[in-house]
Scaffold this active site. Structure first.
Site, PDB file in Angstrom:
ATOM      1  N   ARG A   1      38.425  53.876  31.614  1.00 28.86           N
ATOM      2  CA  ARG A   1      37.429  52.858  32.002  1.00 28.86           C
ATOM      3  C   ARG A   1      36.771  52.287  30.747  1.00 28.86           C
ATOM      4  NH1 ARG A   1      32.640  54.548  32.885  1.00 28.86           N
ATOM      5  NH2 ARG A   1      33.217  56.264  34.262  1.00 28.86           N
TER       6      ARG A   1
ATOM      7  N   LYS B   1      44.437  32.420  37.425  1.00 25.83           N
ATOM      8  CA  LYS B   1      44.894  31.039  37.517  1.00 25.83           C
ATOM      9  C   LYS B   1      45.877  30.728  36.378  1.00 25.83           C
ATOM     10  CE  LYS B   1      41.921  31.284  40.853  1.00 25.83           C
ATOM     11  NZ  LYS B   1      40.538  30.834  40.776  1.00 25.83           N
TER      12      LYS B   1
ATOM     13  N   ASP C   1      32.429  28.641  32.618  1.00 24.10           N
ATOM     14  CA  ASP C   1      33.655  29.098  33.266  1.00 24.10           C
ATOM     15  C   ASP C   1      34.753  28.126  32.816  1.00 24.10           C
ATOM     16  OD1 ASP C   1      35.785  29.440  35.031  1.00 24.10           O
ATOM     17  OD2 ASP C   1      34.498  29.956  36.732  1.00 24.10           O
TER      18      ASP C   1
ATOM     19  N   TYR D   1      32.558  26.669  41.303  1.00 18.14           N
ATOM     20  CA  TYR D   1      33.467  27.466  42.133  1.00 18.14           C
ATOM     21  C   TYR D   1      32.660  28.107  43.272  1.00 18.14           C
ATOM     22  CZ  TYR D   1      36.582  31.224  43.521  1.00 18.14           C
ATOM     23  OH  TYR D   1      37.362  32.076  44.247  1.00 18.14           O
TER      24      TYR D   1
HETATM   25  C1  LIG Z   1      39.344  31.450  41.123  1.00 16.03           C
HETATM   26  C2  LIG Z   1      38.163  31.098  40.332  1.00 16.03           C
HETATM   27  C3  LIG Z   1      37.167  32.041  40.074  1.00 16.03           C
HETATM   28  C4  LIG Z   1      37.191  33.448  40.666  1.00 16.03           C
HETATM   29  O1  LIG Z   1      38.215  34.205  40.114  1.00 16.03           O
HETATM   30  P1  LIG Z   1      38.948  35.428  40.896  1.00 16.03           P
HETATM   31  O2  LIG Z   1      39.964  35.869  39.917  1.00 16.03           O
HETATM   32  O3  LIG Z   1      39.492  34.851  42.154  1.00 16.03           O
HETATM   33  O4  LIG Z   1      37.894  36.433  41.169  1.00 16.03           O
HETATM   34  C5  LIG Z   1      36.119  31.670  39.253  1.00 16.03           C
HETATM   35  N1  LIG Z   1      36.027  30.421  38.744  1.00 16.03           N
HETATM   36  C6  LIG Z   1      36.963  29.483  38.985  1.00 16.03           C
HETATM   37  C7  LIG Z   1      36.812  28.141  38.375  1.00 16.03           C
HETATM   38  C8  LIG Z   1      38.054  29.778  39.781  1.00 16.03           C
HETATM   39  O5  LIG Z   1      38.966  28.840  40.025  1.00 16.03           O
END
Ligand SMILES: *Cc1c(COP(=O)(O)O)cnc(C)c1O
Length: 383
Positions: free
Chosen positions: A46, A195, A170, A98
């Site tokens: 961890r 993504k 983000d 998001y």
């Molecule tokens: C999908 C997404 C998230 C969340 O990510 P997960 O891996 O699904 O927890 C956060 N920000 C954006 C812009 C996203 O497209």
């Protein structure tokens, strides 16, 4: 090193004994200690694992930051960053976020005592006004999800610095291949590596990169204490996906540009949101601060029924939540990624039921265009 070279060679540990060309997969949960009083480089998984560390070092190098950390999901990365703050603190966040980020802020963290004000971050005055004495951070997405609004990164980072608050972004939609926010003065860049970084719709992962080492230590303390770490198998898969990021995203972006231009000229399409189009309000800022508009676009059909018919008629893109895979992915934000947002909030932001979002994959542009053409005609006929 150029970014593309760093993608291939940036994540390797020079101390690996066998010279593996593929990242070695270390699955141990614990590591033998020669001297209990002086723990070695790794003690418990961890707290750290060599496979995870390779991914963490790699993303830090790609974003140009001091410390990278890998989490069990994008939301785990976002949550861990928010745990840097305390009850009573205040955050100013972009209003076009998001859906999951909106949800965790307005439910879990609101209950916990972290207050959020949502503002249009494309308007620096609105952002400035929202920062108060308890504000600890500004949290944005650019381009945003799902409307692809563009925020001036340099302006936000300068404002945050002047007001003594952290600037957090983000960077999922762009990845460091197209946009490196720390170079614009941001303190933390976050990713849903599920993504584009992973890129193959086969894993869930999150990454965070801090600009300075001290903030990195504070975030590591949260990661280690709370434990939302990315497992070694998924680290391995992510490292493998990341190596082809540049070629994937460049090709996907090229097709996205072509399709956005084509869609904008179609009578069935009311509006296209894509920062690569010259009439997008953020076009000039995007061109200045990023190396491209990306591979995600959204567009509005005449009404909700037309959007529903259009989505059913499409054959190549999979209708799914998520984006950034090698396959095109079509989604209906109001019912999918942004279902967690109350209808009134969606309406206020312009996320209508007629809006669809397309993440462009690696299929041929001609095939995708033909598919879109057929589905648009079907939507018009059904109306
Ligand atoms: C999908 C997404 C998230 C969340 O990510 P997960 O891996 O699904 O927890 C956060 N920000 C954006 C812009 C996203 O497209």
């Amino acid at each position: 090193m150029d970014f593309t070279t760093l993608l291939i060679h940036g994540g390797q540990d020079p101390d690996e004994p066998y010279g593996d060309l593929s990242l070695p997969l270390h699955t141990a949960s614990t590591f033998a200690q020669a001297d209990p009083a002086r723990p070695g480089r790794f003690d418990y998984a961890r707290s750290g694992n060599p496979t995870r560390q390779a991914v963490e070092t790699h993303i830090a190098a790609l974003e140009g930051g001091e410390r990278g950390l890998a989490f069990a999901s994008g939301m785990a990365a976002i949550t861990s960053v928010l745990l840097l703050f305390s009850p009573g603190d205040h955050i100013v966040a972009g209003r076009d976020l998001y859906g999951g980020a909106y949800r965790v802020l307005t439910t879990v963290f609101a209950r916990w005592g972290l207050e959020t004000t949502f503002v249009d971050t494309t308007d620096p005055d609105a952002l400035d006004k929202a920062i108060g004495p308890r504000t600890k951070a500004v949290y944005i997405e650019s381009p945003s999800n799902p409307l692809l609004t563009v925020t001036d990164l340099g302006a936000v980072a300068a404002l945050a610095k002047a007001r003594g608050v952290l600037a957090i972004i983000d960077n999922t939609f762009m990845t460091p291949f197209l946009q490196r926010p720390l170079a614009h003065g941001f303190d933390i860049a976050l990713h849903s590596a599920t993504k584009f970084l992973g890129g193959h719709s086969d894993l869930v992962a999150g990454l965070a990169v801090t600009a300075d080492a001290d903030l990195g230590r504070r975030l590591y303390a949260v990661q280690n204490a709370c434990g939302a770490v990315l497992g070694p198998q998924d680290c391995w898969l992510l490292a493998r996906g990341m190596r082809t990021l540049a070629v994937r995203l460049a090709a996907e972006q090229q097709t996205a540009r072509q399709l956005a231009t084509w869609l904008a000229a179609r009578p069935e399409v009311a509006r296209v949101h894509y920062p690569g189009l010259p009439d997008h309000p953020g076009h000039a800022i995007q061109a200045r601060q990023a190396d491209g508009p990306g591979a995600v676009l959204s567009f509005e059909l005449a009404h909700a029924q037309a959007a529903a018919t259009f989505m059913r008629a499409m054959r190549l893109p999979k209708v799914a939540v998520s984006l950034g895979g090698v396959e095109s992915i079509l989604s209906h934000p109001a019912a999918m990624s942004h279902a967690a947002m109350p209808p009134a909030e969606r309406a206020a932001r312009g996320i209508t039921d007629a809006l669809v979002r397309l993440s462009v994959g690696l299929e041929s542009a001609a095939d995708l265009q033909e598919d879109l053409d057929r589905a648009l005609r079907a939507a018009a006929d059904a109306a």
